[in-house]
Design an enzyme around this catalytic site. Structure first.
Site, PDB file in Angstrom:
ATOM      1  N   ASP A  10      77.829  96.447  43.211  1.00 20.18           N
ATOM      2  CA  ASP A  10      77.629  94.986  43.262  1.00 20.18           C
ATOM      3  C   ASP A  10      77.900  94.424  41.872  1.00 20.18           C
ATOM      4  O   ASP A  10      77.883  95.159  40.874  1.00 20.18           O
ATOM      5  CB  ASP A  10      76.196  94.639  43.685  1.00 20.18           C
ATOM      6  CG  ASP A  10      75.996  93.135  43.855  1.00 20.18           C
ATOM      7  OD1 ASP A  10      76.752  92.515  44.621  1.00 20.18           O
ATOM      8  OD2 ASP A  10      75.109  92.557  43.197  1.00 20.18           O
ATOM      9  N   SER A  11      78.114  93.114  41.814  1.00 19.59           N
ATOM     10  CA  SER A  11      78.293  92.473  40.523  1.00 19.59           C
ATOM     11  C   SER A  11      77.009  92.558  39.694  1.00 19.59           C
ATOM     12  O   SER A  11      77.057  92.430  38.478  1.00 19.59           O
ATOM     13  CB  SER A  11      78.663  91.002  40.731  1.00 19.59           C
ATOM     14  OG  SER A  11      77.630  90.367  41.457  1.00 19.59           O
ATOM     15  N   CYS A  73      78.851  93.722  47.944  1.00 22.85           N
ATOM     16  CA  CYS A  73      78.981  92.414  47.308  1.00 22.85           C
ATOM     17  C   CYS A  73      80.018  91.651  48.125  1.00 22.85           C
ATOM     18  O   CYS A  73      81.154  92.123  48.277  1.00 22.85           O
ATOM     19  CB  CYS A  73      79.454  92.594  45.864  1.00 22.85           C
ATOM     20  SG  CYS A  73      79.846  91.058  45.005  1.00 22.85           S
ATOM     21  N   GLU A 161      69.185  85.698  39.548  1.00 23.39           N
ATOM     22  CA  GLU A 161      69.408  86.575  38.393  1.00 23.39           C
ATOM     23  C   GLU A 161      68.459  86.229  37.242  1.00 23.39           C
ATOM     24  O   GLU A 161      68.093  87.074  36.450  1.00 23.39           O
ATOM     25  CB  GLU A 161      70.864  86.476  37.902  1.00 23.39           C
ATOM     26  CG  GLU A 161      71.891  87.085  38.854  1.00 23.39           C
ATOM     27  CD  GLU A 161      72.164  88.570  38.602  1.00 23.39           C
ATOM     28  OE1 GLU A 161      72.081  89.011  37.455  1.00 23.39           O
ATOM     29  OE2 GLU A 161      72.446  89.271  39.583  1.00 23.39           O
ATOM     30  N   CYS A 195      75.610  86.680  51.028  1.00 17.32           N
ATOM     31  CA  CYS A 195      75.572  87.061  49.622  1.00 17.32           C
ATOM     32  C   CYS A 195      74.375  87.990  49.495  1.00 17.32           C
ATOM     33  O   CYS A 195      73.278  87.666  49.970  1.00 17.32           O
ATOM     34  CB  CYS A 195      75.394  85.843  48.722  1.00 17.32           C
ATOM     35  SG  CYS A 195      75.147  86.300  46.987  1.00 17.32           S
ATOM     36  N   HIS A 197      72.513  88.701  47.165  1.00 18.28           N
ATOM     37  CA  HIS A 197      71.377  88.212  46.375  1.00 18.28           C
ATOM     38  C   HIS A 197      70.412  87.373  47.223  1.00 18.28           C
ATOM     39  O   HIS A 197      69.247  87.219  46.857  1.00 18.28           O
ATOM     40  CB  HIS A 197      71.857  87.310  45.239  1.00 18.28           C
ATOM     41  CG  HIS A 197      72.378  88.038  44.048  1.00 18.28           C
ATOM     42  ND1 HIS A 197      73.517  88.781  44.065  1.00 18.28           N
ATOM     43  CD2 HIS A 197      71.894  88.101  42.777  1.00 18.28           C
ATOM     44  CE1 HIS A 197      73.734  89.276  42.860  1.00 18.28           C
ATOM     45  NE2 HIS A 197      72.766  88.877  42.067  1.00 18.28           N
TER      46      HIS A 197
HETATM   47  N1  DGL Z   1      75.884  89.473  45.324  1.00 14.43           N
HETATM   48  C1  DGL Z   1      77.212  88.983  45.340  1.00 14.43           C
HETATM   49  C2  DGL Z   1      77.683  88.678  46.735  1.00 14.43           C
HETATM   50  O1  DGL Z   1      77.215  89.252  47.710  1.00 14.43           O
HETATM   51  C3  DGL Z   1      77.520  87.786  44.477  1.00 14.43           C
HETATM   52  C4  DGL Z   1      76.897  87.687  43.176  1.00 14.43           C
HETATM   53  C5  DGL Z   1      77.791  87.092  42.134  1.00 14.43           C
HETATM   54  O2  DGL Z   1      78.157  85.919  42.203  1.00 14.43           O
HETATM   55  O3  DGL Z   1      78.116  87.856  41.242  1.00 14.43           O
HETATM   56  O4  DGL Z   1      78.560  87.866  46.894  1.00 14.43           O
END
Ligand code: DGL
Length: 276
Positions: A10-11, A73, A161, A195, A197
């Site tokens: 993931d990022s 991600c 974050e 997403c 997150h």
């Molecule tokens: N968690 C990432 C996703 O599912 C995005 C997070 C980011 O913007 O880096 O898209």
């Protein structure tokens, strides 16, 4: 071909919400998690940048012996997966030995229509995921005629974050984007958190979503899909090492990562810094 752990990418922290479900469903395998926290968020970055960062991470996973990597991600899945699969794995030595990279958009699109009685789904994601139109395209393949409405929520990842997701400021952005989505159609009865997150925002999101509208996160969907994939692909399954080990890497400070990661993973995390 040697055995190796399953790579989960993931990022930043978001993919931990997916790893948590995968590891619960398939505890026998070894897993390596990499969060590219130093370069997160990916959501507002260009196609080429997300592709380059993701490819670099995939190369690292392969250098660690992984044969299978999950891009946990949506942004990386939307912007980098197809090129990695069709170009780098198919036409370069990166794909030697049948190494595979899978994403989260396809497995989610395969089932999301089943949650909706009205066949009207709302998708919330990063700007990159929404602009890619990946969910519109993929859901149409599996649920033709299903109506899909989208809303980009560029502030949600930074709120998570920065551990501000329970603040009053977060309420403003959450309500705003839920309303923007729901005013597009009164028929939406299923909202997909596209997403990784966003599950951290689940409680807050539920406050602004009317009863009768289901809010779906991806972790369990991706875990179920991976289990089916490994059953159907014994040649890959035998290449996934089985020792129940979990290793965590971050491209930013390991201390910072460990202090926040537990919220996403649901258990303490001890990570190692990786300079990519
Ligand atoms: N968690 C990432 C996703 O599912 C995005 C997070 C980011 O913007 O880096 O898209």
């Amino acid at each position: 071909m040697s055995n190796g752990p399953i790579g989960v990418f993931d990022s930043g922290y978001g993919g931990l919400t997916v790893l948590k479900e995968i590891a619960a469903k398939l505890p026998q395998y070894d897993y390596i998690y990499l969060g590219d926290n130093a370069r997160a968020p990916y959501g507002t970055r260009s196609f080429d940048t997300v592709y380059q960062y993701t490819l670099q991470s995939v190369q690292w996973f392969f250098s660690q012996g992984c044969q299978l990597v999950i891009l946990a991600c949506n942004t990386a899945s939307a912007k980098a997966l197809r090129t990695i699969q069709q170009n780098d794995l198919a036409n370069t030595p990166l794909g030697d030995g049948g190494r595979r990279v899978l994403g989260v958009i396809r497995p989610t699109s395969e089932v999301i229509g089943n949650f909706s009685k009205t066949k009207t789904v709302g998708v919330l994601g990063t700007t990159g995921t929404i602009q890619s139109q990946s969910y519109l395209i993929e859901i149409e393949k599996f649920f033709p005629g299903c109506r899909v409405f989208q809303e980009a929520c560029p502030m949600w990842v930074p709120l998570v974050e920065n551990n501000e997701h329970n603040s009053k400021g977060a309420d403003y952005f959450i309500e705003k984007h839920i309303n923007n989505l729901l005013t597009q159609s009164g028929e939406i009865d299923t909202i997909l958190l596209a997403c990784t997150h966003y599950p951290l925002l689940m409680e807050k999101i539920q406050q602004f979503v009317p009863g009768g509208c289901a809010v779906i996160s991806q972790g369990k969907i991706v875990a179920d899909s991976l289990a089916v994939y490994l059953q159907r692909h014994p040649e890959m399954e035998t290449q996934c090492s089985k020792g129940g080990q979990r290793q965590f890497y971050t491209t930013d400070s390991a201390e910072d990562f460990d202090s926040k990661a537990a919220i996403f993973y649901g258990a303490p995390v001890k990570s190692t810094h990786l300079a990519l």
